[in-house]
Design a protein around this motif. Structure first.
Motif, PDB file in Angstrom:
ATOM      1  N   ASP A 105       0.843  -1.188   0.000  1.00 62.06           N
ATOM      2  CA  ASP A 105       0.000   0.000   0.000  1.00 62.06           C
ATOM      3  C   ASP A 105       0.881   1.242   0.000  1.00 62.06           C
ATOM      4  O   ASP A 105       2.033   1.212   0.438  1.00 62.06           O
ATOM      5  CB  ASP A 105      -0.997   0.012   1.175  1.00 62.06           C
ATOM      6  CG  ASP A 105      -0.332   0.057   2.544  1.00 62.06           C
ATOM      7  OD1 ASP A 105       0.895   0.235   2.628  1.00 62.06           O
ATOM      8  OD2 ASP A 105      -1.043  -0.090   3.551  1.00 62.06           O
ATOM      9  N   VAL A 106       0.331   2.319  -0.532  1.00 55.30           N
ATOM     10  CA  VAL A 106       1.051   3.592  -0.616  1.00 55.30           C
ATOM     11  C   VAL A 106       0.065   4.733  -0.368  1.00 55.30           C
ATOM     12  O   VAL A 106      -1.139   4.603  -0.592  1.00 55.30           O
ATOM     13  CB  VAL A 106       1.720   3.796  -2.001  1.00 55.30           C
ATOM     14  CG1 VAL A 106       2.897   2.860  -2.186  1.00 55.30           C
ATOM     15  CG2 VAL A 106       0.709   3.637  -3.131  1.00 55.30           C
ATOM     16  N   HIS A 107       0.606   5.857   0.087  1.00 49.85           N
ATOM     17  CA  HIS A 107      -0.204   7.069   0.161  1.00 49.85           C
ATOM     18  C   HIS A 107      -0.650   7.463  -1.248  1.00 49.85           C
ATOM     19  O   HIS A 107       0.105   7.336  -2.213  1.00 49.85           O
ATOM     20  CB  HIS A 107       0.602   8.235   0.742  1.00 49.85           C
ATOM     21  CG  HIS A 107       0.940   8.085   2.192  1.00 49.85           C
ATOM     22  ND1 HIS A 107       0.019   7.711   3.147  1.00 49.85           N
ATOM     23  CD2 HIS A 107       2.104   8.293   2.848  1.00 49.85           C
ATOM     24  CE1 HIS A 107       0.603   7.690   4.328  1.00 49.85           C
ATOM     25  NE2 HIS A 107       1.871   8.022   4.180  1.00 49.85           N
ATOM     26  N   SER A 108      -1.860   7.978  -1.350  1.00 46.03           N
ATOM     27  CA  SER A 108      -2.324   8.494  -2.633  1.00 46.03           C
ATOM     28  C   SER A 108      -1.702   9.860  -2.905  1.00 46.03           C
ATOM     29  O   SER A 108      -1.229  10.549  -1.995  1.00 46.03           O
ATOM     30  CB  SER A 108      -3.847   8.624  -2.629  1.00 46.03           C
ATOM     31  OG  SER A 108      -4.246   9.644  -1.729  1.00 46.03           O
ATOM     32  N   VAL A 109      -1.736  10.269  -4.161  1.00 46.29           N
ATOM     33  CA  VAL A 109      -1.307  11.612  -4.526  1.00 46.29           C
ATOM     34  C   VAL A 109      -2.165  12.649  -3.815  1.00 46.29           C
ATOM     35  O   VAL A 109      -1.664  13.681  -3.334  1.00 46.29           O
ATOM     36  CB  VAL A 109      -1.372  11.781  -6.057  1.00 46.29           C
ATOM     37  CG1 VAL A 109      -1.223  13.251  -6.453  1.00 46.29           C
ATOM     38  CG2 VAL A 109      -0.293  10.937  -6.736  1.00 46.29           C
TER      39      VAL A 109
ATOM     40  N   THR B 181      -7.073  -1.309  -5.072  1.00 47.70           N
ATOM     41  CA  THR B 181      -8.216  -0.884  -4.278  1.00 47.70           C
ATOM     42  C   THR B 181      -7.789   0.256  -3.358  1.00 47.70           C
ATOM     43  O   THR B 181      -6.636   0.685  -3.385  1.00 47.70           O
ATOM     44  CB  THR B 181      -8.787  -2.055  -3.459  1.00 47.70           C
ATOM     45  OG1 THR B 181      -7.733  -2.620  -2.640  1.00 47.70           O
ATOM     46  CG2 THR B 181      -9.343  -3.143  -4.380  1.00 47.70           C
ATOM     47  N   ALA B 182      -8.714   0.707  -2.536  1.00 49.30           N
ATOM     48  CA  ALA B 182      -8.408   1.871  -1.706  1.00 49.30           C
ATOM     49  C   ALA B 182      -8.962   1.720  -0.300  1.00 49.30           C
ATOM     50  O   ALA B 182     -10.052   1.181  -0.093  1.00 49.30           O
ATOM     51  CB  ALA B 182      -8.991   3.139  -2.334  1.00 49.30           C
TER      52      ALA B 182
ATOM     53  N   GLU C 111      -7.266   7.832   0.144  1.00 44.14           N
ATOM     54  CA  GLU C 111      -6.058   8.199   0.879  1.00 44.14           C
ATOM     55  C   GLU C 111      -4.936   7.166   0.768  1.00 44.14           C
ATOM     56  O   GLU C 111      -3.764   7.512   0.831  1.00 44.14           O
ATOM     57  CB  GLU C 111      -6.402   8.433   2.354  1.00 44.14           C
ATOM     58  CG  GLU C 111      -7.358   9.583   2.582  1.00 44.14           C
ATOM     59  CD  GLU C 111      -7.601   9.864   4.052  1.00 44.14           C
ATOM     60  OE1 GLU C 111      -6.743   9.500   4.882  1.00 44.14           O
ATOM     61  OE2 GLU C 111      -8.657  10.430   4.375  1.00 44.14           O
ATOM     62  N   ARG C 112      -5.299   5.906   0.622  1.00 38.74           N
ATOM     63  CA  ARG C 112      -4.290   4.850   0.603  1.00 38.74           C
ATOM     64  C   ARG C 112      -4.667   3.845  -0.489  1.00 38.74           C
ATOM     65  O   ARG C 112      -5.790   3.345  -0.513  1.00 38.74           O
ATOM     66  CB  ARG C 112      -4.215   4.156   1.966  1.00 38.74           C
ATOM     67  CG  ARG C 112      -3.080   3.143   2.102  1.00 38.74           C
ATOM     68  CD  ARG C 112      -3.112   2.481   3.478  1.00 38.74           C
ATOM     69  NE  ARG C 112      -2.831   3.436   4.542  1.00 38.74           N
ATOM     70  CZ  ARG C 112      -1.618   3.752   4.979  1.00 38.74           C
ATOM     71  NH1 ARG C 112      -0.562   3.176   4.408  1.00 38.74           N
ATOM     72  NH2 ARG C 112      -1.455   4.601   5.942  1.00 38.74           N
ATOM     73  N   LEU C 113      -3.732   3.563  -1.387  1.00 42.84           N
ATOM     74  CA  LEU C 113      -3.966   2.629  -2.469  1.00 42.84           C
ATOM     75  C   LEU C 113      -3.326   1.277  -2.128  1.00 42.84           C
ATOM     76  O   LEU C 113      -2.205   1.217  -1.621  1.00 42.84           O
ATOM     77  CB  LEU C 113      -3.362   3.140  -3.775  1.00 42.84           C
ATOM     78  CG  LEU C 113      -3.764   4.545  -4.229  1.00 42.84           C
ATOM     79  CD1 LEU C 113      -3.209   4.807  -5.627  1.00 42.84           C
ATOM     80  CD2 LEU C 113      -5.266   4.744  -4.199  1.00 42.84           C
ATOM     81  N   PHE C 114      -4.046   0.212  -2.435  1.00 46.06           N
ATOM     82  CA  PHE C 114      -3.586  -1.155  -2.179  1.00 46.06           C
ATOM     83  C   PHE C 114      -3.414  -1.885  -3.503  1.00 46.06           C
ATOM     84  O   PHE C 114      -4.344  -1.952  -4.311  1.00 46.06           O
ATOM     85  CB  PHE C 114      -4.588  -1.925  -1.309  1.00 46.06           C
ATOM     86  CG  PHE C 114      -4.633  -1.471   0.120  1.00 46.06           C
ATOM     87  CD1 PHE C 114      -4.028  -2.227   1.113  1.00 46.06           C
ATOM     88  CD2 PHE C 114      -5.252  -0.295   0.476  1.00 46.06           C
ATOM     89  CE1 PHE C 114      -4.059  -1.829   2.435  1.00 46.06           C
ATOM     90  CE2 PHE C 114      -5.289   0.125   1.798  1.00 46.06           C
ATOM     91  CZ  PHE C 114      -4.675  -0.654   2.777  1.00 46.06           C
TER      92      PHE C 114
END
Length: 247
Positions: free
Chosen positions: A141-145, A225-226, A238-241
């Motif tokens: 997972d990462v922070h979204s832009v 997903t998110a 806010e967070r992408l998986f």
């Protein structure tokens, strides 16, 4: 970014973190997408080992990797206290080495966002690909832009407790979609409070960029997903998986 004292307080600060949701995401992804019978996996950027230990207790064969020896010392003590065997290794994720034919790998809780150089992200994907067997899964997972550019922009967070308080200030950095986290902790020592400061830098990239780099590293992206849901990301996620499988 030192983590020298941060490791001592990390679990207290993460007491409300959604570890159950991360574990459920791993278990659901493996049940849905894996073509391999094993559960031999590696937790990259494992921190104090909380998720790795939970999976080990559930019967997974887990190793943990982190850059911080202080985090790993805490993780080792926790694993021993929990009565599980989790080997921990001090390594840079972009230089991951010594693993082969794994069934899966995962990087959660912003681990990949600590790589501010895009070449290091590419090297990490390539290193994970080498460590996985055919059909092995990579979950991260990462922070979204949106979170980087809007929610974190010049934001200030604070929390106060009898034993540990902090002030967390976010500063835009020169890279696109990046932020510097200025962390000031006040730790109670008897009748006094000691102050400690840390500086962390994070960066994220557009979804399509991650997908392109994964493809170049030999992965097929199976889903994005998110926010711990099964839904695709919206503009304000806010967070992408990501779930990707080695071809």
């Amino acid at each position: 970014m030192t983590y020298a004292r941060f490791a001592d307080w990390y679990d207290a600060l993460m007491a409300e973190a959604p570890y159950d949701a991360w574990q459920s995401f791993v278990e659901r992804a493996f049940a849905q997408y894996t073509k391999r019978p094993g559960r031999r996996v590696i937790d990259i950027g494992c921190g104090t080992g909380e998720l790795a230990i939970r999976l080990a207790k559930a019967g997974w064969q887990v190793s943990g990797v982190d850059l911080s020896e202080h985090m790993l010392a805490v993780a080792q003590a926790k694993a021993e206290a929990a009565g599980v065997e989790v080997p921990f290794f001090e390594q840079n994720m972009a230089e991951l080495d010594g693993f082969s034919d794994l069934d899966g790998a995962f990087l959660f809780c912003d681990a990949l966002n600590y790589l501010t150089d895009e070449e290091d992200v590419k090297r990490t994907f390539a290193a994970v690909s080498r460590a996985l067997g055919g059909g092995g899964l990579l979950l991260f997972d990462v922070h979204s832009v949106y979170k980087m550019d809007v929610l974190f922009r010049d934001a200030v967070f604070a929390d106060q407790d009898d034993d540990l308080s902090y002030i967390w200030t976010c500063h835009p950095l020169d890279w696109p979609h990046s932020v510097g986290h200025e962390l000031t902790f006040f730790v109670r020592r008897g009748d006094l409070y000691e102050r400690y400061d840390e500086w962390h830098e994070q960066r994220t990239f557009e979804r399509a960029v991650y997908e392109r780099w994964l493809d170049s590293a030999g992965f097929e992206v199976l889903e994005v997903t998110a926010d711990f849901t099964n839904a695709p990301p919206t503009e304000t996620a806010e967070r992408l998986f990501f779930v990707a499988r080695k071809r």
